[in-house]
Design a protein around this motif. Structure first.
Motif, PDB file in Angstrom:
ATOM      1  N   GLN A 204      80.998 -40.998 -45.313  1.00 17.64           N
ATOM      2  CA  GLN A 204      81.997 -40.138 -44.951  1.00 17.64           C
ATOM      3  C   GLN A 204      81.355 -38.808 -44.234  1.00 17.64           C
ATOM      4  O   GLN A 204      80.201 -38.359 -44.929  1.00 17.64           O
ATOM      5  N   ASP A 205      81.555 -38.038 -43.223  1.00 16.91           N
ATOM      6  CA  ASP A 205      81.009 -36.772 -42.846  1.00 16.91           C
ATOM      7  C   ASP A 205      81.989 -35.812 -43.326  1.00 16.91           C
ATOM      8  O   ASP A 205      83.131 -35.983 -43.552  1.00 16.91           O
TER       9      ASP A 205
ATOM     10  N   LYS B 113      77.356 -38.792 -42.831  1.00 15.42           N
ATOM     11  CA  LYS B 113      77.883 -39.996 -43.271  1.00 15.42           C
ATOM     12  C   LYS B 113      76.562 -40.872 -43.764  1.00 15.42           C
ATOM     13  O   LYS B 113      76.712 -41.826 -44.387  1.00 15.42           O
ATOM     14  N   GLU B 114      75.615 -40.359 -43.110  1.00 16.29           N
ATOM     15  CA  GLU B 114      74.185 -41.168 -43.376  1.00 16.29           C
ATOM     16  C   GLU B 114      73.732 -40.844 -44.505  1.00 16.29           C
ATOM     17  O   GLU B 114      72.868 -41.791 -45.305  1.00 16.29           O
TER      18      GLU B 114
ATOM     19  N   ALA C 276      84.790 -28.777 -49.925  1.00 15.61           N
ATOM     20  CA  ALA C 276      84.250 -29.576 -48.716  1.00 15.61           C
ATOM     21  C   ALA C 276      85.622 -30.372 -48.170  1.00 15.61           C
ATOM     22  O   ALA C 276      86.513 -30.704 -49.067  1.00 15.61           O
ATOM     23  N   SER C 277      85.814 -30.606 -46.890  1.00 13.52           N
ATOM     24  CA  SER C 277      86.716 -31.363 -46.470  1.00 13.52           C
ATOM     25  C   SER C 277      85.999 -32.433 -45.509  1.00 13.52           C
ATOM     26  O   SER C 277      85.000 -32.407 -44.770  1.00 13.52           O
ATOM     27  N   LYS C 278      86.779 -33.886 -45.518  1.00 14.67           N
ATOM     28  CA  LYS C 278      86.238 -34.919 -44.834  1.00 14.67           C
ATOM     29  C   LYS C 278      86.577 -34.642 -43.354  1.00 14.67           C
ATOM     30  O   LYS C 278      87.679 -34.195 -43.062  1.00 14.67           O
TER      31      LYS C 278
END
Length: 130
Positions: free
Chosen positions: A46-47, A38-39, A125-127
């Motif tokens: 979000q990651d 998330k950075e 991808a998924s959160k």
């Protein structure tokens, strides 16, 4: 999602390399199992768990692959065209991408790619919930 900066905010621990292609001055990896923090400025705060992605390393000037079968010195890799299939660590420092990990469950392999940039194209991808 296409990411081109902040390689240090991407995670490749336990990611598998499914395919490696070389074109002109690039090395293209089909990867399963990466992570976007998330950075990272492109993460939307979000990651993300990346199921499938393509990592294109651009401006490749040199590749070198080694392996360790003792703790004394690295040796030239016997299969440098496909140096590893499971990434444990990935870094980008001073113009060199370094991937370390396993090949067919055997440790320890290193792949050094001297290059100037990358594109991570996320296919699925998924959160991750925080």
């Amino acid at each position: 999602m296409k990411l081109t900066t902040d390689f240090d905010k991407l995670g490749f621990h336990d990611a598998s390399i499914e395919k490696i292609k070389r074109q002109s001055e690039s090395v293209i990896l089909d990867i399963k199992g990466a992570f976007i923090s998330k950075e990272h400025p492109g993460s939307g705060g979000q990651d993300w768990k990346v199921e499938e992605a393509t990592l294109e390393i651009l401006g490749v000037a040199e590749e070198r692959a080694t392996y360790w079968d003792d703790d004394k010195a690295a040796k030239d890799h016997p299969e440098p065209k496909f140096p590893l299939d499971e990434i444990m660590h990935a870094y980008f420092m001073d113009g060199v991408f370094l991937f370390e990990g396993f090949k067919q469950t055997e440790p320890w392999y290193e792949w050094f790619i001297t290059a100037n940039s990358f594109i991570l194209e996320v296919k699925s991808a998924s959160k991750l919930s925080s």
